[in-house]
Design a protein around this motif. Sequence first.
Motif, mmCIF file in Angstrom:
data_model
loop_
_atom_site.group_PDB
_atom_site.id
_atom_site.type_symbol
_atom_site.label_atom_id
_atom_site.label_comp_id
_atom_site.label_asym_id
_atom_site.label_seq_id
_atom_site.Cartn_x
_atom_site.Cartn_y
_atom_site.Cartn_z
ATOM 1 N N PHE A 47 38.003 84.967 13.229
ATOM 2 C CA PHE A 47 36.778 84.568 13.915
ATOM 3 C C PHE A 47 35.665 84.316 12.915
ATOM 4 N N ASP A 48 35.452 85.252 12.007
ATOM 5 C CA ASP A 48 34.399 85.075 11.012
ATOM 6 C C ASP A 48 34.726 83.927 10.063
ATOM 7 N N GLY A 49 35.981 83.842 9.656
ATOM 8 C CA GLY A 49 36.373 82.784 8.733
ATOM 9 C C GLY A 49 36.171 81.401 9.317
ATOM 10 N N GLN A 50 36.533 81.221 10.591
ATOM 11 C CA GLN A 50 36.350 79.923 11.229
ATOM 12 C C GLN A 50 34.876 79.631 11.482
ATOM 13 N N ASP A 51 34.101 80.662 11.832
ATOM 14 C CA ASP A 51 32.671 80.453 12.031
ATOM 15 C C ASP A 51 32.019 79.955 10.743
ATOM 16 N N LEU A 52 32.361 80.571 9.617
ATOM 17 C CA LEU A 52 31.766 80.162 8.350
ATOM 18 C C LEU A 52 32.262 78.781 7.929
ATOM 19 N N LEU A 53 33.531 78.500 8.188
ATOM 20 C CA LEU A 53 34.079 77.185 7.859
ATOM 21 C C LEU A 53 33.327 76.077 8.584
ATOM 22 N N GLU A 54 33.027 76.289 9.857
ATOM 23 C CA GLU A 54 32.380 75.247 10.653
ATOM 24 C C GLU A 54 30.864 75.230 10.473
ATOM 25 N N ALA A 55 30.278 76.385 10.141
ATOM 26 C CA ALA A 55 28.841 76.418 9.876
ATOM 27 C C ALA A 55 28.523 75.803 8.520
ATOM 28 N N GLY A 56 29.418 75.966 7.549
ATOM 29 C CA GLY A 56 29.212 75.382 6.233
ATOM 30 C C GLY A 56 28.121 76.047 5.422
ATOM 31 N N ARG A 86 23.076 78.117 13.271
ATOM 32 C CA ARG A 86 23.839 78.045 14.515
ATOM 33 C C ARG A 86 24.463 76.667 14.729
ATOM 34 N N ASP A 87 24.055 75.697 13.929
ATOM 35 C CA ASP A 87 24.632 74.365 14.072
ATOM 36 C C ASP A 87 25.778 74.192 13.082
ATOM 37 N N GLY A 88 26.498 73.071 13.196
ATOM 38 C CA GLY A 88 27.643 72.813 12.327
ATOM 39 C C GLY A 88 27.314 71.776 11.273
ATOM 40 N N TRP A 89 28.072 71.781 10.170
ATOM 41 C CA TRP A 89 27.724 70.915 9.041
ATOM 42 C C TRP A 89 27.915 69.432 9.343
ATOM 43 N N LEU A 90 28.845 69.078 10.214
ATOM 44 C CA LEU A 90 28.978 67.668 10.566
ATOM 45 C C LEU A 90 27.782 67.185 11.373
ATOM 46 N N ALA A 122 25.392 58.824 20.615
ATOM 47 C CA ALA A 122 26.362 59.808 21.088
ATOM 48 C C ALA A 122 27.785 59.450 20.688
ATOM 49 N N ARG A 123 28.104 58.150 20.677
ATOM 50 C CA ARG A 123 29.468 57.748 20.341
ATOM 51 C C ARG A 123 29.718 57.670 18.834
ATOM 52 N N THR A 124 28.725 57.947 18.016
ATOM 53 C CA THR A 124 28.953 57.923 16.575
ATOM 54 C C THR A 124 29.949 58.998 16.178
ATOM 55 N N ALA A 125 29.897 60.152 16.856
ATOM 56 C CA ALA A 125 30.794 61.262 16.520
ATOM 57 C C ALA A 125 31.408 61.834 17.786
ATOM 58 N N PHE A 126 32.679 62.207 17.711
ATOM 59 C CA PHE A 126 33.404 62.792 18.835
ATOM 60 C C PHE A 126 33.983 64.147 18.453
ATOM 61 N N ALA A 127 33.724 65.133 19.287
ATOM 62 C CA ALA A 127 34.427 66.413 19.229
ATOM 63 C C ALA A 127 35.537 66.344 20.265
ATOM 64 N N ILE A 128 36.780 66.500 19.830
ATOM 65 C CA ILE A 128 37.928 66.201 20.682
ATOM 66 C C ILE A 128 38.761 67.452 20.893
ATOM 67 N N GLY A 129 39.164 67.701 22.142
ATOM 68 C CA GLY A 129 40.083 68.795 22.417
ATOM 69 C C GLY A 129 39.510 69.801 23.392
ATOM 70 N N HIS A 130 40.339 70.807 23.713
ATOM 71 C CA HIS A 130 39.957 71.824 24.691
ATOM 72 C C HIS A 130 38.984 72.839 24.107
ATOM 73 N N GLY A 131 39.160 73.184 22.832
ATOM 74 C CA GLY A 131 38.384 74.255 22.232
ATOM 75 C C GLY A 131 36.973 73.832 21.860
ATOM 76 N N ASP A 132 36.166 74.837 21.526
ATOM 77 C CA ASP A 132 34.784 74.609 21.132
ATOM 78 C C ASP A 132 34.741 74.283 19.647
ATOM 79 N N LEU A 133 34.048 73.210 19.276
ATOM 80 C CA LEU A 133 33.928 72.818 17.879
ATOM 81 C C LEU A 133 32.498 73.048 17.413
ATOM 82 N N GLN A 134 32.265 74.195 16.786
ATOM 83 C CA GLN A 134 30.949 74.487 16.237
ATOM 84 C C GLN A 134 30.570 73.464 15.176
ATOM 85 N N LEU A 135 31.574 72.894 14.540
ATOM 86 C CA LEU A 135 31.396 71.906 13.485
ATOM 87 C C LEU A 135 30.412 70.799 13.862
#
Length: 412
Positions: free
Chosen positions: A128-137, A145-149, A161-174
């Motif tokens: 959990f912490d590792g993924q949070d830090l990976l996506e927070a950058g 609280r935002d993501g690096w992308l 809005a269509r410049t970037a897409f977060a795709i899938g079921h899960g939450d992408l903090q990225l």
Amino acid sequence: MADSALSRRTFLTRSGLLGCSLAASPLITPVSLAAAPWDQRLVVIILRGGMDGLDAIRPYGDVNFAGLRPGLVRQAGQPGQEAEVGLDLDGFFAMHPDLAGVMPLWQQGELAFVQAVSTPYRDRRSHFDGQDLLEAGTMGLGERRDGWLNRLLQLHSGVAARTAFAIGHGDLQLLHGAAPVSDWSPDADLALSPQAERLAGVMMQDDPLFSAALSEALALSRVDAEQVTTGAGSAAQPQGMPGMPPGKAHLNLAEFAAKQLRGDTRIASFSLNGWDTHSQQKRGLGAALKRLSGCILALKQGVGPLIWDKTAIVAMTEFGRTVRENGTGGTDHGTGGAMVLAGGAIRGGRVYGRWPGLEEAALYNRRDLMPTGDVRAVSAWIMRGLTGTGQTDLEQQVFPGLQMGQDPGFLR
């Protein structure tokens, strides 16, 4: 007017529009199809669970490797056993056999790897912490609280809005943050009849916000049906669509991303699970690598040669795994790991990074691969080349506290 607005909002709620995966952005941001401020494409794939970079990209040329992985990888010269080091890349590293599908990309210079990299995360080894830090950058947990992308998008004008897409079921903090981003899930099906669609259009025609949101939601919810009827990916056997055999859903994500990247979208991101290989790693990691390979190939086929030539795919994980295999045929949470780079924009056919060695004194805490590079720096140099973002902005805004160093030349 208040009653009219209430009716529109009631319709949205009862029809499921406000509860669909698009609610995070298109339903509160008017959708614009204005051109993005750059033409190159970036796909970021999060490999959740901690990919074993020492198994995916095997350093068989290191004299210590054989003794650390006696059960996972058979070595040449062992009595009664033939060599099983994988697919040789450069005389030192070999690719896992289950990445064989992307070997042609390596040979064409469209696939590369980065070894001995990590985020700044150390020691606790929590997914959990590792993924949070990976996506927070960031340098540490809880700094942003935002993501690096999303922070990258905030630096550029002309982003829609269509410049970037977060795709899938899960939450992408990225992709969380102030910049507009679209979200799509494979089950984002509104299932409205033609009559209901017309009624919704009439109810919302005087409200630009909800009219745009409805149009966007309906367009995205039709993706599955459109791909089924047109046979996206294969006329005889559509890949990754509803009704497909189990285990192929990842292709749905890649195919949707490819379709958007052929248009106005410049950034797409999704995640793949299945990388936590504490036991029976031979089976588990092989299946995960096949899924990753399939996604890369589906993206290449889906975007077509012109877009592929200006596309970079970056696959990263929250941490690597221990250099020694454990007693159950697996590996435990570690530190240094590997990244996978692919695409026509990538200068491939090489393994990047400074190899630290596997002798015990060179290991992190005498158990993990020592990180000699930062996944954020790899991502930052790729984004620098694709989007033209300044190095100072990348080091201070996108990845606060990062020192990018010299350009390793990941892009052509």
